[in-house]
Design an enzyme around this catalytic site. Sequence first.
Site: not given
Ligand code: MTE
Ligand code: HPA
Ligand code: MOS
Length: 792
Positions: A334, A737
């Site tokens: 990534r 993210e």
């Molecule tokens: N927001 C909060 N409040 N707490 C979290 O741990 N994790 C982040 C993001 N926002 C996180 C957050 C990460 S690393 C990811 S991948 C996404 O939330 C995962 O949730 P989603 O796929 O439902 O957006």
């Molecule tokens: N994002 C987060 N987790 C993952 C991914 C990615 O792109 N690929 C495999 N695990």
């Molecule tokens: Mo988020 S780093 O893809 O858990």
Amino acid sequence: MNVLTPLVEPDEAAQSAPLRPEALRVVGQPLPHDSAVKHVCGEAVYIDDMPEPRELLHAYVRLSAHAHARIRRLDVAPALASPGVAAVLKAADIPGVNDVGPAFPGDPIFADGLVEYVGQSLFAVAGDSIALARQAALRAVVEYEVLPAVLSIDAALEQKFFVLPTQVMTNGDSVAALASAAHRLQGRIEVGGQDHFYLEGQIALAVPGEDDDMLVYSSTQHPTEVQHLVARSLKRPDHAVICETRRMGGGFGGKESQASLIAVVAALLAAKTRRPVKLRLDRDDDMQLTGKRHDFRIDWDVGFDRNGRIQGIEFMLAGRCGMSPDLSGAINDRAMFHSDNAYYLPNVTIVSHRCKTHTVSNTAFRGFGGPQGMMGIEAVMDAIARHLLLDPLLVRTRNFYGKTDRNVTPYHMTVEDNIAPELVAELARTSEYAKRRREVAAFNAASPWIKRGISLTPVKFGISFTLLHMNQAGALVHVYTDGSVQLNHGGTEMGQGLFLKVAQVVAEEFGIGVERVKITATTTEKVPNTSPTAASSGSDLNGKAAQAAARTIRARIAKVIAGEFGVEPEEIAFRDGEVRGGGRSLPFADAVKHAYRARVSLSSTGYYATPKLHYDTKLHRGRPFFYFAYGASVSEVEVDTLTGEYRLRRVDILHDVGASLNPAIDLGQIEGGFVQGMGWLTTEELWWDSQGRLRTHAPSTYKIPAVGDVPVDFRTSIWKRGRNRENAIYRSKAVGEPPLMHGISVFHALRDAVGACGDGLVELDSPATPERVLFAITKRRAAADHLAEAAE
Ligand code: MTE
Ligand code: HPA
Ligand code: MOS
């Protein structure tokens, strides 16, 4: 605006909500997080808040004291003899596989003869209290034969010490383009790591059942993987293990793979003692035992024309993976995928080394390598601008991807949804970038010691798991005869509002209020074989799966009611709590009862797999992403050049979430993500000593942003024209993210202020702590003085 109170007034949210069909009632509403009140009142139940089962034992894990060593002797007899101890467990006592590596082996549950980082788990004790278990664990005798350790990226590169093979991504001919370019620059940037600092640390509670079954409550983003690894370590089938996760107090990627170890240790001790076991890591232990964001060294070599347009570019990315692969393959991939950020790189070669060091195994962290990749190309943009004496924003916009040409990525995917040019133009206008750039210059001309800096940086982030098979999800919906609905799906809640968004989707399908949809804990019992909640894909995947389940049930009800009303099923509408057709209507609950009496199933699973994805992992070509999320931010800082201390004067963010499922939740994600990204690049410094010991393992030495660090003037907007051109759930876009990468504008505003202290390139690595800023300024002033002397 305050980042800690992201709730918006309904009017304000309606204004920033993108245009969507009048018809939608629940989707698109700025509803507060379903647990918001419980969070602030302390009533939300986290694992450590659950009533403790009878005969509960508490576990403690003994950590390694050396970075690389052979274990000569491990005598746990003194631990076993210690008061209040029920069991001691070491590698040899594990019935099944002693490894919790998520993708590749390499992460032993307990070190078996060899330790490879300070803080690695050696063995665990279960006792009547944490204090007694800890006391016992520290009484065991461990003798080491210390071996030489590789502790830095540079040392790993020199020795070609890698956890996984080096990867190369290429498009065009970078060598020829670099040789023929009018201008050429080379440089290096070091990008620091980051601790997740979730408020709730890693924790699990394992409860043994009959027939050697095991129920594990785990604070994990990946219940299915916990289930599988607990089963494998116990040498039991997956069906004997249940993993349940109601909510996490933050995960941020730190609980994607690395919650497993904690759950497995608790389960192994529970199986051995036949008593429930809880393992809650102390903060200091959590910070030493578990992995962080990968720090990177990025070397770059760029050729460009006199307008600052890139002709050819080469990157060498070296990511510190630590002692094992964990998720580092996909994370470093990534980083390669985001070495372009929003820019067209015509002749490009990206070489990615996955460095092994005798430090903790680094893991997923919001952005998953993408932010590090972007830091490389943004440093290049800044360098080109300073070399040509152009505004960095001008160089950035000149290098944007085109709409119909100049639109192919280094991995040969065509960018079809590029909105960066208009989004950045809008932000430049609303933030008055040009005017403020002139004001900053005027201020700096009149101020010898206090300098200001401003920067606008874009974000383009690819949405999908880069591992193809992970792009799938399942859901389970039940409708009860009183018209209430129970919702379950494979996604986990970590504060990001996923449960609410998916509930909104289901409520919309049935035409009922979201309060009639019961949100339930994620459990491997209800939806099996799930992907982690990660890659920001939670609502895209689980929203579609839950929608499919709800539509199946809705179609069955519609058929029954259509028969009663004497109309076609297609004429039946579910709206405002009623089922309507042919001029007649029934309350939803009554329609459900009619369907029940007609002997129709009111329960369904739903399933979704993301379309259009394909990727050749050897050639690094294909379409790894369904679509891209975009955004941009402007930061303005003020630096005291005598101390290096700085202040954030103002931040403007414009972010694209497509057609928002919930603008209140999305604003919270944007503001929170930005602040976390800013912390990564400014104050959060991980510092290891010469023996590989992490010396910043508590909030006393590791500085995350606090309320006072949030910019005084903070203006966040959702892009009103946002709409996903791909058929994602209600045309929304993932939001979790991407906003983290808006922190990059703070880093570049600091570079801009440092730049005001002399001429030429700016050398500044991250995190840009006041100390680093001061060094960068001193270096620049020394160079300027030197030049002045030479001229005299
Ligand atoms: N927001 C909060 N409040 N707490 C979290 O741990 N994790 C982040 C993001 N926002 C996180 C957050 C990460 S690393 C990811 S991948 C996404 O939330 C995962 O949730 P989603 O796929 O439902 O957006
Ligand atoms: N994002 C987060 N987790 C993952 C991914 C990615 O792109 N690929 C495999 N695990
Ligand atoms: Mo988020 S780093 O893809 O858990």
